[in-house]
Design a protein around this motif. Structure first.
Motif, PDB file in Angstrom:
ATOM      1  N   GLU A 333     -20.314 -19.574 -36.913  1.00  0.00           N
ATOM      2  CA  GLU A 333     -20.208 -19.236 -38.336  1.00  0.00           C
ATOM      3  C   GLU A 333     -18.872 -18.570 -38.647  1.00  0.00           C
ATOM      4  N   ALA A 334     -18.542 -17.580 -37.814  1.00  0.00           N
ATOM      5  CA  ALA A 334     -17.346 -16.773 -38.089  1.00  0.00           C
ATOM      6  C   ALA A 334     -16.081 -17.615 -38.062  1.00  0.00           C
ATOM      7  N   MET A 335     -16.055 -18.632 -37.212  1.00  0.00           N
ATOM      8  CA  MET A 335     -14.846 -19.462 -37.137  1.00  0.00           C
ATOM      9  C   MET A 335     -14.630 -20.214 -38.446  1.00  0.00           C
ATOM     10  N   LEU A 336     -15.735 -20.563 -39.137  1.00  0.00           N
ATOM     11  CA  LEU A 336     -15.594 -21.226 -40.431  1.00  0.00           C
ATOM     12  C   LEU A 336     -15.076 -20.239 -41.480  1.00  0.00           C
ATOM     13  N   GLU A 337     -15.546 -18.999 -41.393  1.00  0.00           N
ATOM     14  CA  GLU A 337     -15.041 -17.976 -42.306  1.00  0.00           C
ATOM     15  C   GLU A 337     -13.546 -17.752 -42.065  1.00  0.00           C
ATOM     16  N   GLY A 338     -13.185 -17.684 -40.791  1.00  0.00           N
ATOM     17  CA  GLY A 338     -11.782 -17.481 -40.438  1.00  0.00           C
ATOM     18  C   GLY A 338     -10.903 -18.610 -40.951  1.00  0.00           C
ATOM     19  N   GLN A 339     -11.426 -19.826 -40.830  1.00  0.00           N
ATOM     20  CA  GLN A 339     -10.694 -20.999 -41.293  1.00  0.00           C
ATOM     21  C   GLN A 339     -10.503 -20.922 -42.816  1.00  0.00           C
ATOM     22  N   GLN A 340     -11.562 -20.529 -43.512  1.00  0.00           N
ATOM     23  CA  GLN A 340     -11.535 -20.417 -44.970  1.00  0.00           C
ATOM     24  C   GLN A 340     -10.447 -19.445 -45.425  1.00  0.00           C
ATOM     25  N   ARG A 341     -10.325 -18.334 -44.692  1.00  0.00           N
ATOM     26  CA  ARG A 341      -9.332 -17.309 -45.034  1.00  0.00           C
ATOM     27  C   ARG A 341      -7.894 -17.797 -44.973  1.00  0.00           C
ATOM     28  N   ARG A 342      -7.669 -18.848 -44.199  1.00  0.00           N
ATOM     29  CA  ARG A 342      -6.293 -19.322 -44.017  1.00  0.00           C
ATOM     30  C   ARG A 342      -5.799 -20.150 -45.205  1.00  0.00           C
ATOM     31  N   GLY A 343      -6.639 -20.268 -46.251  1.00  0.00           N
ATOM     32  CA  GLY A 343      -6.197 -21.001 -47.446  1.00  0.00           C
ATOM     33  C   GLY A 343      -6.270 -22.507 -47.267  1.00  0.00           C
ATOM     34  N   ASP A 344      -5.482 -23.215 -48.066  1.00  0.00           N
ATOM     35  CA  ASP A 344      -5.523 -24.677 -48.056  1.00  0.00           C
ATOM     36  C   ASP A 344      -5.274 -25.249 -46.663  1.00  0.00           C
ATOM     37  N   HIS A 345      -6.139 -26.166 -46.306  1.00  0.00           N
ATOM     38  CA  HIS A 345      -5.936 -26.847 -45.034  1.00  0.00           C
ATOM     39  C   HIS A 345      -6.588 -28.215 -45.102  1.00  0.00           C
ATOM     40  N   LEU A 346      -6.260 -29.075 -44.133  1.00  0.00           N
ATOM     41  CA  LEU A 346      -6.886 -30.387 -44.087  1.00  0.00           C
ATOM     42  C   LEU A 346      -8.268 -30.250 -43.491  1.00  0.00           C
ATOM     43  N   ARG A 347      -9.257 -30.694 -44.279  1.00  0.00           N
ATOM     44  CA  ARG A 347     -10.649 -30.685 -43.816  1.00  0.00           C
ATOM     45  C   ARG A 347     -11.056 -32.139 -43.643  1.00  0.00           C
ATOM     46  N   SER A 348     -11.554 -32.492 -42.483  1.00  0.00           N
ATOM     47  CA  SER A 348     -12.002 -33.866 -42.325  1.00  0.00           C
ATOM     48  C   SER A 348     -13.372 -33.904 -41.684  1.00  0.00           C
ATOM     49  N   ASP A 349     -13.931 -35.058 -41.671  1.00  0.00           N
ATOM     50  CA  ASP A 349     -15.315 -35.240 -41.221  1.00  0.00           C
ATOM     51  C   ASP A 349     -15.443 -36.657 -40.698  1.00  0.00           C
ATOM     52  N   ILE A 350     -14.793 -36.890 -39.587  1.00  0.00           N
ATOM     53  CA  ILE A 350     -14.715 -38.268 -39.101  1.00  0.00           C
ATOM     54  C   ILE A 350     -15.703 -38.495 -37.950  1.00  0.00           C
ATOM     55  N   SER A 351     -15.992 -39.731 -37.676  1.00  0.00           N
ATOM     56  CA  SER A 351     -16.729 -40.054 -36.454  1.00  0.00           C
ATOM     57  C   SER A 351     -16.148 -41.302 -35.813  1.00  0.00           C
ATOM     58  N   VAL A 352     -16.277 -41.348 -34.503  1.00  0.00           N
ATOM     59  CA  VAL A 352     -15.852 -42.513 -33.719  1.00  0.00           C
ATOM     60  C   VAL A 352     -16.920 -42.712 -32.635  1.00  0.00           C
ATOM     61  N   PRO A 353     -16.908 -43.865 -31.953  1.00  0.00           N
ATOM     62  CA  PRO A 353     -17.855 -44.021 -30.846  1.00  0.00           C
ATOM     63  C   PRO A 353     -17.693 -42.861 -29.867  1.00  0.00           C
ATOM     64  N   ILE A 354     -18.812 -42.299 -29.423  1.00  0.00           N
ATOM     65  CA  ILE A 354     -18.786 -41.074 -28.610  1.00  0.00           C
ATOM     66  C   ILE A 354     -17.851 -41.193 -27.412  1.00  0.00           C
ATOM     67  N   SER A 355     -17.884 -42.347 -26.752  1.00  0.00           N
ATOM     68  CA  SER A 355     -17.092 -42.487 -25.528  1.00  0.00           C
ATOM     69  C   SER A 355     -15.592 -42.535 -25.820  1.00  0.00           C
ATOM     70  N   GLN A 356     -15.223 -42.678 -27.091  1.00  0.00           N
ATOM     71  CA  GLN A 356     -13.798 -42.732 -27.422  1.00  0.00           C
ATOM     72  C   GLN A 356     -13.296 -41.483 -28.134  1.00  0.00           C
ATOM     73  N   LEU A 357     -14.174 -40.481 -28.225  1.00  0.00           N
ATOM     74  CA  LEU A 357     -13.823 -39.308 -29.004  1.00  0.00           C
ATOM     75  C   LEU A 357     -12.632 -38.543 -28.412  1.00  0.00           C
ATOM     76  N   SER A 358     -12.597 -38.484 -27.090  1.00  0.00           N
ATOM     77  CA  SER A 358     -11.511 -37.739 -26.446  1.00  0.00           C
ATOM     78  C   SER A 358     -10.166 -38.431 -26.684  1.00  0.00           C
ATOM     79  N   GLU A 359     -10.157 -39.755 -26.536  1.00  0.00           N
ATOM     80  CA  GLU A 359      -8.945 -40.530 -26.773  1.00  0.00           C
ATOM     81  C   GLU A 359      -8.512 -40.403 -28.247  1.00  0.00           C
ATOM     82  N   PHE A 360      -9.483 -40.461 -29.138  1.00  0.00           N
ATOM     83  CA  PHE A 360      -9.180 -40.270 -30.558  1.00  0.00           C
ATOM     84  C   PHE A 360      -8.547 -38.898 -30.792  1.00  0.00           C
ATOM     85  N   HIS A 361      -9.149 -37.884 -30.204  1.00  0.00           N
ATOM     86  CA  HIS A 361      -8.666 -36.512 -30.374  1.00  0.00           C
ATOM     87  C   HIS A 361      -7.211 -36.389 -29.944  1.00  0.00           C
ATOM     88  N   ASP A 362      -6.904 -36.996 -28.800  1.00  0.00           N
ATOM     89  CA  ASP A 362      -5.546 -36.882 -28.279  1.00  0.00           C
ATOM     90  C   ASP A 362      -4.539 -37.600 -29.182  1.00  0.00           C
TER      91      ASP A 362
END
Lengths: 475, 475
Positions: A333-362
């Motif tokens: 919870e607190a990390m979301l509050e901390g993020q909120q305090r930093r003002g405008d930022h890119l918020r996303s909500d993406i999904s990819v096949p689970i086995s490719q998530l690490s490659e996507f992240h990189d």
């Protein structure tokens, strides 16, 4: 009387004086949402207190060509429920439809009004030894109708599924004011096209959900939470595959938390201790739970052992009490509050096949490093569902107008990468108006044809939630 | 050339010689189903070997006004896939689309052609340490496309859900011959209306499913089966509620088997022993399973103890080996064979809210006693889903024409009782043509309007599976 006065008078006749708000001051809270976005001032706010009243108001709008938008708890993140500024709308708030209609602890089902607050539904289930699994940050204010209409996700999806999987029956007021009575409490029913599926996740554009029959589970009697430290996202994903196996099907949450998020949490809540003595690249917050005599510690021990063996784990904390578990979850919870305090930022909500998530992240991280080396990537999420909130904090010293431009560029770049992974640009938040442009670009011709056809079929005059998901015209 | 010769020649050009059957003898097996029902002789049988070929054939039918019906493994029970006799149809068999396209044991997903046989999909998953849960009597011959199109159920629904819950992505050839490419392997994707839901359970009337991405689970490493004896159906249902709790979420089957079914099983297979020393009114066959270190015996022990305490249990057998477990499950198969041997009988597939299943059972049994005191009620099923196959064997000495009349009366009466419980007349088998009359009677005006609208939207010329679910005309 002006048209507006007439509307208000008609609504008052239908709903009583307390059922209508039309003074700008009274309507203020219906034009802002949880993310702080603001919509236009609505024509009025209708607050029906029964399904029949909803039907009467919607039928009236249909006959008088008045655009309307249904509204739940206002915790949507894509501006789907905010009143429109292109064409003034009547807000239809479901807040007074808030009865738990029936609970059946033998058949594990609950039947509720759409305006019930999620937390109240969870509490009602718990009072009967049952469990309603949907678990969201906004659960103290969001409403079941909104959860259905946005096919809500949250923390427990990997075990229990999205809201769609919880819905056994629905009651919906159609765009012409008729009521579809589909409140069946059946786990299986293969009689014709499954109409409820149309309304789940349709963001109120095809009808207004007024009631739902939901599946329940036995309440967990024992729950264990643990925080694990891993060398990187790739290890986290391999650990997830292992955890599914070791924890049988009793794994109820598996959240990726990068170190940057722990720092944000500690920033936001000075009382929170660092969960481990050493700093680690990434963490996993997981939960297992059971309603009967399962030895969860055995399962976690097996996971730790095999995780260490395979070099996937650096350290770990198993909460030894409820207090300690709450403290671990407080970090989330607190990390979301901390993020909120930093003002405008890119918020996303993406999904990819689970086995490719690490490659996507990189790849996504490399992209951010390229475009904005000073920005901070804050990529956390429900990785057990392949769902990542890949967020970016802009460099702290960047001027405001440049921030907006940078975030837009980063979002476009991020979505391009999502496309190469055949992923989703909105895993759980929906489309609303905020994500419409990119969504429409991504549709194939048959997809657009079918979606338009469905809208035309169920709302031929385009009066419900116009401009959400699909553009207003041409239909 | 006659119109028929031209059709065959055109199909041969599209599919090659081996892709088309048109000699009556060759088409014989495409006009009968698993239940022994027989359809008309089709125009021809198209056997496309790729998605593109399916699209070519369907587009051709669209342009030339040729009615077509997709066909899977032929194990449907409502005559949905049998060629029509009102208007000759082209059968489009998916049998040559039988590739496992991809399996991802990290993300627990499998991507398959629609013509893959269910058992082959289960085997492919098992080879990678994964588990595809759909479990049906017909699994050695039924196809995934048919499972999707009928939203198949079976033994493991109470844990894993119906076929709908297994589907992450679909590929569908639309009525106009376009292909919808929706093979996403995403667990979460809230981008617009969820189109795949339209085609699942639509019995091939809205498009032809050619591929699917399915969810997998970790393969169970330990499984326990038990047969329990109970004093009556009411006790069985209370035991179910208890079992859900004691077995955590690891209960994978919970089947009601009345004594009459045990007798049918012993009749059909002389090598089967009676599972217990004494005869009991009803039995439960249950299974629990886990992929990790869960102590299933502890769970079952807790269930037995509490069941005995509460007077719900009379006796029980816990299979102590795989052989013993297979023998218990062999009873479930043999009883169906025994039932089949008895000739014409009432077969039903109803569901009611789980907590009312016992009351429903008693009312339905009383109804049968009233109309046919000499008939035998054979009511078994997946009671953990509220799903009962409430079947009736007519009195053995009744003349054939009176049997048909009696069974029709009993079915009508049974469905009337289902209606009073707000149940379903088809929990898992679908509507097809066999259940259409009663289904249409039960629809409300909005339901009929929306279903007709969906059919019109996706198959405007009414060429796919005409007359199944909805009547042929008027659309």
């Amino acid at each position: 009387m002006s048209g507006h006065d007439e509307l208000v008078a008609d609504l008052q006749r239908m709903l009583g004086t307390s059922g209508v708000l039309w003074q700008p001051g009274d309507m203020e809270r219906y034009r802002v949402d949880w993310a702080g976005s603001q919509g236009a001032l609505p024509l009025a706010v209708a607050r029906p207190a029964s399904v029949e009243e909803v039907a009467e108001v919607v039928g009236y709008c249909h006959r008088h060509d008045i655009p309307a938008v249904p509204q739940g708890g206002g915790s949507g993140l894509v501006e789907g429920a905010l009143p429109d500024s292109v064409q003034p709308e009547l807000v239809i708030s479901l807040e007074r439809l808030n009865r738990i209609r029936e609970i059946d602890p033998i058949g594990y089902t609950i039947s509720v009004d759409a305006g019930c607050i999620l937390q109240n539904v969870k509490d009602a289930a718990a009072a009967e030894g049952c469990f309603f699994p949907l678990s969201l940050g906004a659960q103290g204010s969001c409403q079941i109708g909104g959860n259905v209409s946005t096919n809500a996700g949250g923390l427990n999806v990997l075990r229990y599924g999205m809201m769609r999987q919880q819905v056994l029956g629905l009651e919906v007021v159609l765009a012409d004011g008729r009521i579809w009575h589909g409140m069946k409490a059946l786990h299986k029913n293969n009689t014709g096209y499954d109409l409820k599926q149309l309304f789940i996740g349709a963001e109120g554009t095809l009808g207004i959900v007024t009631g739902a029959v939901l599946k329940l589970s036995p309440a967990p009697e024992v729950t264990r939470s643990a925080m694990l430290a891993c060398p990187g996202v790739s290890a986290v994903m391999r650990l997830y595959t292992l955890a599914r196996r070791c924890c049988c099907d009793l794994l109820s949450a598996f959240e990726l938390i990068p170190r940057a998020c722990i720092d944000l949490a500690l920033e936001a809540d000075a009382n929170l201790p660092d969960p481990m003595d050493t700093r680690h690249p990434v963490y996993v917050l997981l939960e297992v739970s059971a309603s009967g005599p399962a030895n969860l510690d055995d399962m976690l021990e097996a996971l730790f052992e095999r995780g260490l063996e395979q070099g996937l784990l650096l350290d770990g904390v198993l909460a030894s009490s409820d207090t300690q578990a709450s403290q671990l979850w407080r970090i989330r919870e607190a990390m979301l509050e901390g993020q909120q305090r930093r003002g405008d930022h890119l918020r996303s909500d993406i999904s990819v096949p689970i086995s490719q998530l690490s490659e996507f992240h990189d790849q996504a991280e490399a992209m951010v490093r390229k475009f904005a080396p000073e920005a901070s990537v804050i990529a956390y999420g429900h990785v057990g569902d392949g769902n990542l909130h890949f967020n970016v904090l802009p460099p702290p010293d960047l001027p405001g107008d440049e921030v907006a431009m940078l975030l837009h560029t980063l979002e476009e770049q991020l979505f391009d990468i999502v496309d190469t992974f055949d992923g989703s640009i909105s895993a759980e938040h929906g489309i609303g108006r905020l994500k419409q442009a990119r969504f429409l670009e991504s549709l194939s011709a048959p997809e657009l044809d079918i979606m338009r056809g469905i809208k035309r079929l169920l709302d031929p005059r385009g009066q419900l939630g116009a401009g959400r998901i699909l553009p207003r015209t041409p239909l």
